[in-house]
Write a protein that holds these residues in place. Structure first.
Motif, PDB file in Angstrom:
ATOM      1  N   VAL A 271      49.230  48.552 161.411  1.00  0.00           N
ATOM      2  CA  VAL A 271      48.384  47.563 160.740  1.00  0.00           C
ATOM      3  C   VAL A 271      46.929  47.783 161.129  1.00  0.00           C
ATOM      4  CG1 VAL A 271      47.806  45.107 160.622  1.00  0.00           C
ATOM      5  CG2 VAL A 271      50.192  45.827 160.495  1.00  0.00           C
ATOM      6  N   ARG A 272      46.684  47.965 162.417  1.00  0.00           N
ATOM      7  CA  ARG A 272      45.314  48.172 162.874  1.00  0.00           C
ATOM      8  C   ARG A 272      44.765  49.508 162.400  1.00  0.00           C
ATOM      9  NH1 ARG A 272      46.009  48.941 167.958  1.00  0.00           N
ATOM     10  NH2 ARG A 272      45.224  51.064 168.125  1.00  0.00           N
ATOM     11  N   LEU A 273      45.579  50.552 162.493  1.00  0.00           N
ATOM     12  CA  LEU A 273      45.109  51.900 162.176  1.00  0.00           C
ATOM     13  C   LEU A 273      44.816  52.088 160.695  1.00  0.00           C
ATOM     14  CD1 LEU A 273      47.552  53.851 164.513  1.00  0.00           C
ATOM     15  CD2 LEU A 273      45.087  53.562 164.847  1.00  0.00           C
ATOM     16  N   THR A 274      45.425  51.285 159.845  1.00  0.00           N
ATOM     17  CA  THR A 274      45.151  51.369 158.409  1.00  0.00           C
ATOM     18  C   THR A 274      44.070  50.376 157.976  1.00  0.00           C
ATOM     19  OG1 THR A 274      46.963  49.806 157.966  1.00  0.00           O
ATOM     20  CG2 THR A 274      47.479  52.164 157.841  1.00  0.00           C
ATOM     21  N   GLY A 275      43.478  49.678 158.951  1.00  0.00           N
ATOM     22  CA  GLY A 275      42.446  48.701 158.612  1.00  0.00           C
ATOM     23  C   GLY A 275      42.984  47.482 157.904  1.00  0.00           C
ATOM     24  N   SER A 276      44.256  47.134 158.187  1.00  0.00           N
ATOM     25  CA  SER A 276      44.907  46.029 157.470  1.00  0.00           C
ATOM     26  C   SER A 276      45.041  44.776 158.323  1.00  0.00           C
ATOM     27  CB  SER A 276      46.304  46.470 156.995  1.00  0.00           C
ATOM     28  OG  SER A 276      46.227  47.643 156.209  1.00  0.00           O
ATOM     29  N   GLY A 277      44.321  44.732 159.439  1.00  0.00           N
ATOM     30  CA  GLY A 277      44.477  43.605 160.351  1.00  0.00           C
ATOM     31  C   GLY A 277      44.154  42.262 159.730  1.00  0.00           C
TER      32      GLY A 277
ATOM     33  N   ASP B 111      39.952  46.577 160.845  1.00  0.00           N
ATOM     34  CA  ASP B 111      39.486  46.096 159.554  1.00  0.00           C
ATOM     35  C   ASP B 111      38.162  46.778 159.246  1.00  0.00           C
ATOM     36  OD1 ASP B 111      39.979  43.959 157.381  1.00  0.00           O
ATOM     37  OD2 ASP B 111      37.887  43.624 157.938  1.00  0.00           O
ATOM     38  N   SER B 112      37.831  46.863 157.986  1.00  0.00           N
ATOM     39  CA  SER B 112      36.586  47.529 157.578  1.00  0.00           C
ATOM     40  C   SER B 112      35.352  46.662 157.806  1.00  0.00           C
ATOM     41  CB  SER B 112      36.666  47.914 156.089  1.00  0.00           C
ATOM     42  OG  SER B 112      36.896  46.759 155.301  1.00  0.00           O
ATOM     43  N   SER B 113      35.569  45.381 158.091  1.00  0.00           N
ATOM     44  CA  SER B 113      34.435  44.490 158.335  1.00  0.00           C
ATOM     45  C   SER B 113      33.865  44.730 159.728  1.00  0.00           C
ATOM     46  CB  SER B 113      34.872  43.030 158.178  1.00  0.00           C
ATOM     47  OG  SER B 113      35.876  42.712 159.133  1.00  0.00           O
ATOM     48  N   ASP B 114      32.826  43.989 160.064  1.00  0.00           N
ATOM     49  CA  ASP B 114      32.156  44.166 161.352  1.00  0.00           C
ATOM     50  C   ASP B 114      32.944  43.442 162.443  1.00  0.00           C
ATOM     51  OD1 ASP B 114      30.359  44.829 163.290  1.00  0.00           O
ATOM     52  OD2 ASP B 114      28.893  43.278 162.740  1.00  0.00           O
ATOM     53  N   VAL B 115      34.018  44.082 162.920  1.00  0.00           N
ATOM     54  CA  VAL B 115      34.884  43.489 163.940  1.00  0.00           C
ATOM     55  C   VAL B 115      34.240  43.701 165.308  1.00  0.00           C
ATOM     56  CG1 VAL B 115      37.152  43.610 165.037  1.00  0.00           C
ATOM     57  CG2 VAL B 115      36.954  43.844 162.555  1.00  0.00           C
ATOM     58  N   PRO B 116      34.161  42.677 166.151  1.00  0.00           N
ATOM     59  CA  PRO B 116      33.560  42.851 167.485  1.00  0.00           C
ATOM     60  C   PRO B 116      34.374  43.792 168.351  1.00  0.00           C
ATOM     61  CG  PRO B 116      34.644  40.711 167.312  1.00  0.00           C
ATOM     62  CD  PRO B 116      34.632  41.301 165.936  1.00  0.00           C
ATOM     63  N   ARG B 117      33.725  44.462 169.283  1.00  0.00           N
ATOM     64  CA  ARG B 117      34.394  45.389 170.188  1.00  0.00           C
ATOM     65  C   ARG B 117      34.152  44.959 171.627  1.00  0.00           C
ATOM     66  NH1 ARG B 117      37.795  46.446 168.191  1.00  0.00           N
ATOM     67  NH2 ARG B 117      38.308  48.534 168.881  1.00  0.00           N
ATOM     68  N   MET B 118      34.971  45.421 172.544  1.00  0.00           N
ATOM     69  CA  MET B 118      34.779  45.124 173.954  1.00  0.00           C
ATOM     70  C   MET B 118      33.510  45.824 174.454  1.00  0.00           C
ATOM     71  SD  MET B 118      38.648  45.416 175.511  1.00  0.00           S
ATOM     72  CE  MET B 118      39.953  44.299 174.989  1.00  0.00           C
ATOM     73  N   PRO B 119      32.805  45.218 175.408  1.00  0.00           N
ATOM     74  CA  PRO B 119      31.515  45.771 175.851  1.00  0.00           C
ATOM     75  C   PRO B 119      31.655  46.918 176.847  1.00  0.00           C
ATOM     76  CG  PRO B 119      31.982  43.767 177.058  1.00  0.00           C
ATOM     77  CD  PRO B 119      33.103  43.930 176.054  1.00  0.00           C
ATOM     78  N   PHE B 120      32.415  47.941 176.492  1.00  0.00           N
ATOM     79  CA  PHE B 120      32.603  49.106 177.372  1.00  0.00           C
ATOM     80  C   PHE B 120      32.360  50.371 176.554  1.00  0.00           C
ATOM     81  CE2 PHE B 120      35.768  45.868 178.708  1.00  0.00           C
ATOM     82  CZ  PHE B 120      35.222  45.535 179.938  1.00  0.00           C
TER      83      PHE B 120
END
Length: 322
Positions: A43-49, A204-213
């Motif tokens: 799900v995550r790898l296809t951007g379907s989250g 997802d293709s949107s601006d998903v937040p990432r961990m600060p590392f």
């Protein structure tokens, strides 16, 4: 006054599973635990989250995925539906454990523990959607899936044992080494969520937040932990030969080494090829297989013989109610 039976008690009164059926039921939960981890990764790898943009419905107006949501909605909704298959496998485990004669309370409790982990992780999955795939909730969702895999694997192993007192099969220092291997392996899996949460494939293709590392630094730490797990696994394999451990225990150590070899190869190839989706999915599958191998090795260092006071287990049959 006639006492009212629960559905589980009613089934248990009329059916006794064979040892093979009990083991198969427990194994089905292990298999589905791995499947749900791998498909969750897909799900995550296809951007379907966020293919289904809310929970528990797929949209505000529909329980199911709609044509407007396209392939991403279908993938996310399909993964949600697999939770019902997983729940069925866990339910079969609970029924088989409860119906075993004599009653195995510890095994039944393990089955119910799986049920509650599934329910709580479903809620956590919903929170992950509501939070817009916040990487910390995604990591928690993955770790909870591994908690389910842990309980399912322990249940599977226990289904093939008796309920007598635990007896060690190897000296105490070897068991301590096994605990070290278990601990570092768990830390390795947790560190993998940091690599994912700070790297690519946000889900997802949107601006998903990432961990600060920095994901490259996180990957290097993850690799260092992987090498430590390999060193401990090799040490365990050698020590088990020195102490003349039982053949099945040495086979578990060999299996772990083989899984680690394959998992390490996939990990390095994916890192140097810009983490392609297919290899990331294979790495997630390898992570699950590694954890199962570590758990089986640890559990093989002790045994639970059949209690001599136990009645023999009857084969599958419809029992006549008294």
């Amino acid at each position: 006054m006639v006492a009212v039976q629960t559905p589980l008690a009613y089934i248990a009164q009329r059916w006794t599973p064979s040892p093979r059926t009990l083991r198969r039921a427990a194994l089905s939960a292990v298999v589905m635990s791995v499947v749900i981890i791998v498909t969750g990764g897909a799900v995550r790898l296809t951007g379907s989250g966020l293919g289904c943009d809310t929970w528990p419905k797929c949209t505000d107006d529909s329980l199911f995925a709609t044509p407007e949501q396209g392939i991403h909605g279908a993938i996310e909704f399909g993964n949600r539906m697999l939770t019902y298959v997983l729940s069925a496998a866990v339910g079969w485990t609970i029924i088989a454990a409860r119906s075993t004669k004599p009653l195995r309370r510890g095994l039944t409790r393990l089955g119910w523990a799986q049920f509650w982990v599934v329910m709580s992780n479903a809620v956590l999955g919903g929170i992950t959607v509501w939070a817009g795939l916040n990487p910390w909730t995604v990591a928690g969702h993955f770790l909870a899936a591994n908690a389910l895999l842990t309980v399912a694997t322990v249940t599977w192993v226990r289904a093939g044992e008796g309920d007598g007192a635990t007896r060690p099969r190897v000296p105490r220092p070897v068991r301590k080494l096994s605990w070290a291997l278990l601990t570092v392996s768990a830390v390795l899996i947790a560190a993998g969520t940091i690599v994912t949460g700070s790297g690519k494939h946000a889900g997802d293709s949107s601006d998903v937040p990432r961990m600060p590392f920095d994901w490259v630094d996180a990957a290097h730490v993850h690799a260092a932990l992987a090498w430590l797990v390999c060193a401990l696994a090799v040490a365990m394999w050698l020590v088990l030969r020195v102490v003349d451990a039982p053949d099945d225990t040495r086979a578990r150590a060999r299996d772990l080494l083989l899984v680690l070899l394959a998992q390490g190869a996939v990990g390095y190839v994916q890192f140097f090829t810009d983490v392609p989706e297919l290899l990331v999915g294979a790495h997630m599958l390898g992570s699950s297989l590694m954890w199962i191998a570590v758990l089986r090795l640890a559990l093989s260092l002790r045994e639970r013989p059949l209690d001599t006071t136990e009645a023999p287990v009857q084969p599958d049959a419809a029992l006549t109610a008294a």
